[in-house]
Design a protein around this motif. Structure first.
Motif, PDB file in Angstrom:
ATOM      1  N   ARG A  23      15.427   5.722  -8.000  1.00 43.04           N
ATOM      2  CA  ARG A  23      14.768   4.973  -8.536  1.00 43.04           C
ATOM      3  C   ARG A  23      13.642   5.212  -6.959  1.00 43.04           C
ATOM      4  NH1 ARG A  23      15.803  -1.167 -11.612  1.00 43.04           N
ATOM      5  NH2 ARG A  23      16.610   0.768 -12.281  1.00 43.04           N
ATOM      6  N   GLU A  24      12.330   4.615  -7.592  1.00 38.42           N
ATOM      7  CA  GLU A  24      11.581   5.022  -6.477  1.00 38.42           C
ATOM      8  C   GLU A  24      10.420   3.627  -6.485  1.00 38.42           C
ATOM      9  OE1 GLU A  24       8.754   8.155  -5.445  1.00 38.42           O
ATOM     10  OE2 GLU A  24       8.312   8.258  -7.511  1.00 38.42           O
ATOM     11  N   TRP A  25       9.939   2.872  -4.897  1.00 39.37           N
ATOM     12  CA  TRP A  25       9.142   1.990  -4.285  1.00 39.37           C
ATOM     13  C   TRP A  25       7.700   2.692  -5.454  1.00 39.37           C
ATOM     14  CZ3 TRP A  25       5.067   1.270  -1.066  1.00 39.37           C
ATOM     15  CH2 TRP A  25       4.758  -0.283  -1.854  1.00 39.37           C
ATOM     16  N   VAL A  26       6.702   1.710  -6.208  1.00 43.84           N
ATOM     17  CA  VAL A  26       5.280   2.570  -6.633  1.00 43.84           C
ATOM     18  C   VAL A  26       4.487   1.197  -5.682  1.00 43.84           C
ATOM     19  CG1 VAL A  26       3.607   3.374  -7.950  1.00 43.84           C
ATOM     20  CG2 VAL A  26       6.019   3.410  -8.451  1.00 43.84           C
ATOM     21  N   ALA A  27       4.790   0.592  -5.603  1.00 45.92           N
ATOM     22  CA  ALA A  27       3.377  -0.185  -5.695  1.00 45.92           C
ATOM     23  C   ALA A  27       3.696  -1.674  -5.256  1.00 45.92           C
ATOM     24  CB  ALA A  27       2.760  -0.313  -5.736  1.00 45.92           C
ATOM     25  N   GLY A  28       4.068  -2.632  -3.954  1.00 44.69           N
ATOM     26  CA  GLY A  28       4.033  -4.138  -3.773  1.00 44.69           C
ATOM     27  C   GLY A  28       2.428  -4.525  -3.395  1.00 44.69           C
ATOM     28  N   ILE A  29       2.803  -6.354  -4.077  1.00 41.71           N
ATOM     29  CA  ILE A  29       2.059  -7.962  -3.564  1.00 41.71           C
ATOM     30  C   ILE A  29       2.051  -8.342  -3.383  1.00 41.71           C
ATOM     31  CG2 ILE A  29       0.805  -7.648  -6.068  1.00 41.71           C
ATOM     32  CD1 ILE A  29      -1.514  -7.480  -5.431  1.00 41.71           C
ATOM     33  N   ASP A  30       2.139  -8.853  -2.293  1.00 37.26           N
ATOM     34  CA  ASP A  30       2.646 -10.087  -1.991  1.00 37.26           C
ATOM     35  C   ASP A  30       1.471 -11.701  -2.731  1.00 37.26           C
ATOM     36  OD1 ASP A  30       0.969 -10.394   1.510  1.00 37.26           O
ATOM     37  OD2 ASP A  30      -0.161 -10.689  -0.371  1.00 37.26           O
ATOM     38  N   SER A  31       1.966 -12.353  -2.613  1.00 34.35           N
ATOM     39  CA  SER A  31       1.281 -14.154  -2.608  1.00 34.35           C
ATOM     40  C   SER A  31       0.034 -14.038  -2.576  1.00 34.35           C
ATOM     41  CB  SER A  31       2.301 -15.349  -2.776  1.00 34.35           C
ATOM     42  OG  SER A  31       2.284 -15.347  -1.519  1.00 34.35           O
ATOM     43  N   GLY A  32      -0.374 -13.454  -1.241  1.00 31.63           N
ATOM     44  CA  GLY A  32      -1.967 -13.688  -0.928  1.00 31.63           C
ATOM     45  C   GLY A  32      -2.425 -13.549  -1.151  1.00 31.63           C
ATOM     46  N   GLY A  33      -1.690 -12.139  -2.072  1.00 31.86           N
ATOM     47  CA  GLY A  33      -3.397 -10.429  -2.819  1.00 31.86           C
ATOM     48  C   GLY A  33      -3.199  -8.559  -2.336  1.00 31.86           C
ATOM     49  N   THR A  34      -1.964  -9.208  -0.758  1.00 29.80           N
ATOM     50  CA  THR A  34      -2.037  -8.310  -0.606  1.00 29.80           C
ATOM     51  C   THR A  34      -1.614  -6.726  -0.623  1.00 29.80           C
ATOM     52  OG1 THR A  34      -2.405  -9.754   1.659  1.00 29.80           O
ATOM     53  CG2 THR A  34      -1.190  -6.710   2.307  1.00 29.80           C
ATOM     54  N   ALA A  35      -2.063  -6.016  -0.774  1.00 32.36           N
ATOM     55  CA  ALA A  35      -1.637  -4.672  -2.235  1.00 32.36           C
ATOM     56  C   ALA A  35      -1.079  -3.291  -0.953  1.00 32.36           C
ATOM     57  CB  ALA A  35      -2.271  -4.292  -2.992  1.00 32.36           C
ATOM     58  N   ASN A  36       0.118  -3.125  -1.387  1.00 34.78           N
ATOM     59  CA  ASN A  36       0.827  -1.596  -0.722  1.00 34.78           C
ATOM     60  C   ASN A  36       1.443  -0.529  -1.458  1.00 34.78           C
ATOM     61  OD1 ASN A  36       0.867  -1.874   2.715  1.00 34.78           O
ATOM     62  ND2 ASN A  36       2.053  -4.011   1.569  1.00 34.78           N
ATOM     63  N   TYR A  37       1.462   0.805  -0.982  1.00 37.01           N
ATOM     64  CA  TYR A  37       0.660   1.706  -2.262  1.00 37.01           C
ATOM     65  C   TYR A  37       1.944   2.770  -1.716  1.00 37.01           C
ATOM     66  CZ  TYR A  37      -2.369  -0.650  -4.852  1.00 37.01           C
ATOM     67  OH  TYR A  37      -3.339  -1.304  -5.743  1.00 37.01           O
ATOM     68  N   ALA A  38       3.186   3.380  -2.154  1.00 34.93           N
ATOM     69  CA  ALA A  38       2.859   4.543  -2.194  1.00 34.93           C
ATOM     70  C   ALA A  38       2.538   5.785  -1.727  1.00 34.93           C
ATOM     71  CB  ALA A  38       4.379   4.995  -2.921  1.00 34.93           C
ATOM     72  N   SER A  39       2.539   6.472  -1.329  1.00 36.05           N
ATOM     73  CA  SER A  39       1.327   7.574  -1.032  1.00 36.05           C
ATOM     74  C   SER A  39       1.431   8.674  -1.782  1.00 36.05           C
ATOM     75  CB  SER A  39       1.715   8.335   0.328  1.00 36.05           C
ATOM     76  OG  SER A  39       3.315   9.466  -0.273  1.00 36.05           O
ATOM     77  N   SER A  40       2.464   8.832  -2.871  1.00 43.47           N
ATOM     78  CA  SER A  40       2.186   9.138  -3.925  1.00 43.47           C
ATOM     79  C   SER A  40       1.140   8.790  -5.791  1.00 43.47           C
ATOM     80  CB  SER A  40       3.234   9.762  -4.795  1.00 43.47           C
ATOM     81  OG  SER A  40       4.031   8.859  -5.297  1.00 43.47           O
ATOM     82  N   VAL A  41       1.019   7.633  -4.685  1.00 41.30           N
ATOM     83  CA  VAL A  41      -0.005   6.936  -5.841  1.00 41.30           C
ATOM     84  C   VAL A  41      -1.104   6.299  -5.821  1.00 41.30           C
ATOM     85  CG1 VAL A  41       1.896   6.516  -7.073  1.00 41.30           C
ATOM     86  CG2 VAL A  41       0.926   4.513  -6.080  1.00 41.30           C
ATOM     87  N   LYS A  42      -1.744   6.055  -3.846  1.00 39.39           N
ATOM     88  CA  LYS A  42      -2.076   5.638  -3.357  1.00 39.39           C
ATOM     89  C   LYS A  42      -3.813   6.212  -4.141  1.00 39.39           C
ATOM     90  CE  LYS A  42      -3.705   3.264   1.119  1.00 39.39           C
ATOM     91  NZ  LYS A  42      -3.134   3.331   2.792  1.00 39.39           N
ATOM     92  N   GLY A  43      -4.958   5.673  -4.047  1.00 39.78           N
ATOM     93  CA  GLY A  43      -6.115   6.099  -4.282  1.00 39.78           C
ATOM     94  C   GLY A  43      -6.131   5.944  -6.484  1.00 39.78           C
ATOM     95  N   ARG A  44      -5.083   6.040  -6.933  1.00 35.44           N
ATOM     96  CA  ARG A  44      -5.032   5.665  -8.537  1.00 35.44           C
ATOM     97  C   ARG A  44      -4.462   5.186  -9.227  1.00 35.44           C
ATOM     98  NH1 ARG A  44      -1.411   9.768 -10.123  1.00 35.44           N
ATOM     99  NH2 ARG A  44       0.041   9.777  -8.493  1.00 35.44           N
ATOM    100  N   PHE A  45      -3.500   4.801  -7.953  1.00 32.43           N
ATOM    101  CA  PHE A  45      -3.099   3.166  -9.214  1.00 32.43           C
ATOM    102  C   PHE A  45      -3.016   1.567  -8.092  1.00 32.43           C
ATOM    103  CE2 PHE A  45       1.091   5.216 -10.567  1.00 32.43           C
ATOM    104  CZ  PHE A  45       0.299   6.150 -11.860  1.00 32.43           C
ATOM    105  N   THR A  46      -3.665   0.774  -8.750  1.00 35.17           N
ATOM    106  CA  THR A  46      -3.837  -1.077  -8.464  1.00 35.17           C
ATOM    107  C   THR A  46      -3.165  -2.017  -8.965  1.00 35.17           C
ATOM    108  OG1 THR A  46      -6.521   0.663  -8.311  1.00 35.17           O
ATOM    109  CG2 THR A  46      -5.729  -2.464  -8.541  1.00 35.17           C
ATOM    110  N   ILE A  47      -2.509  -2.362  -8.221  1.00 35.92           N
ATOM    111  CA  ILE A  47      -1.468  -3.611  -8.577  1.00 35.92           C
ATOM    112  C   ILE A  47      -2.252  -4.893  -8.813  1.00 35.92           C
ATOM    113  CG2 ILE A  47      -1.138  -3.431  -6.452  1.00 35.92           C
ATOM    114  CD1 ILE A  47       1.924  -4.302  -7.394  1.00 35.92           C
ATOM    115  N   SER A  48      -1.870  -5.339  -9.119  1.00 35.44           N
ATOM    116  CA  SER A  48      -3.040  -6.672  -9.220  1.00 35.44           C
ATOM    117  C   SER A  48      -1.590  -7.930 -10.017  1.00 35.44           C
ATOM    118  CB  SER A  48      -4.191  -6.942  -9.743  1.00 35.44           C
ATOM    119  OG  SER A  48      -4.059  -6.936 -11.174  1.00 35.44           O
ATOM    120  N   ARG A  49      -2.094  -8.971  -9.486  1.00 35.46           N
ATOM    121  CA  ARG A  49      -0.947 -10.145  -9.686  1.00 35.46           C
ATOM    122  C   ARG A  49      -1.968 -11.222  -9.857  1.00 35.46           C
ATOM    123  NH1 ARG A  49       3.372 -12.036  -5.143  1.00 35.46           N
ATOM    124  NH2 ARG A  49       3.104 -13.661  -6.745  1.00 35.46           N
TER     125      ARG A  49
END
Length: 121
Positions: free
Chosen positions: A45-71
């Protein structure tokens, strides 16, 4: 009891898009970080993306620019918009949340059951 449930997986052609949703239910005081992980057959299992409660998002390099995380903090939901999908994105996608049930409790890790994403070439 806290439950996470994913939805939105499916079959899509290379270059297509899918949107995954994650809904947290039960007794929830707050959600710290929300993450998406994925696991392809025969792989860890690999991490893809994460977002904190303030809305700061981070992405794995393999999906950056293609995936968008939100909450949506008010609704205790998260989502993952996946564009320009590739066959190597094929996997079971899992929602993960760091959730505290009450003011006095500590954050605990919760996982959804997973949703299958298949990208055909």
């Amino acid at each position: 009891q806290v439950l996470l449930a994913e939805s939105g997986g499916g079959l899509v052609q290379t270059g297509g898009s899918l949107s995954l949703s994650c809904a947290a239910s039960g007794t929830i005081f707050g959600i710290n970080k929300m993450n998406w992980f994925r696991q392809a057959p025969g792989k860890q299992r690999e991490w893809v993306a994460g977002i904190d409660s303030g809305g700061t998002a981070n992405y794995a390099s393999s999906v950056k620019g293609r995936f968008t995380i939100s909450r949506d903090n008010a609704k205790n939901t998260g989502s993952l918009q996946m564009n320009s999908l590739k066959p190597e994105d094929t996997a079971v996608y899992y929602c993960h949340g760091q959730i505290k049930a009450t003011y006095r409790s500590s954050y605990s890790d919760y996982w959804g059951q997973g949703t299958q994403v298949t990208v055909s070439s």
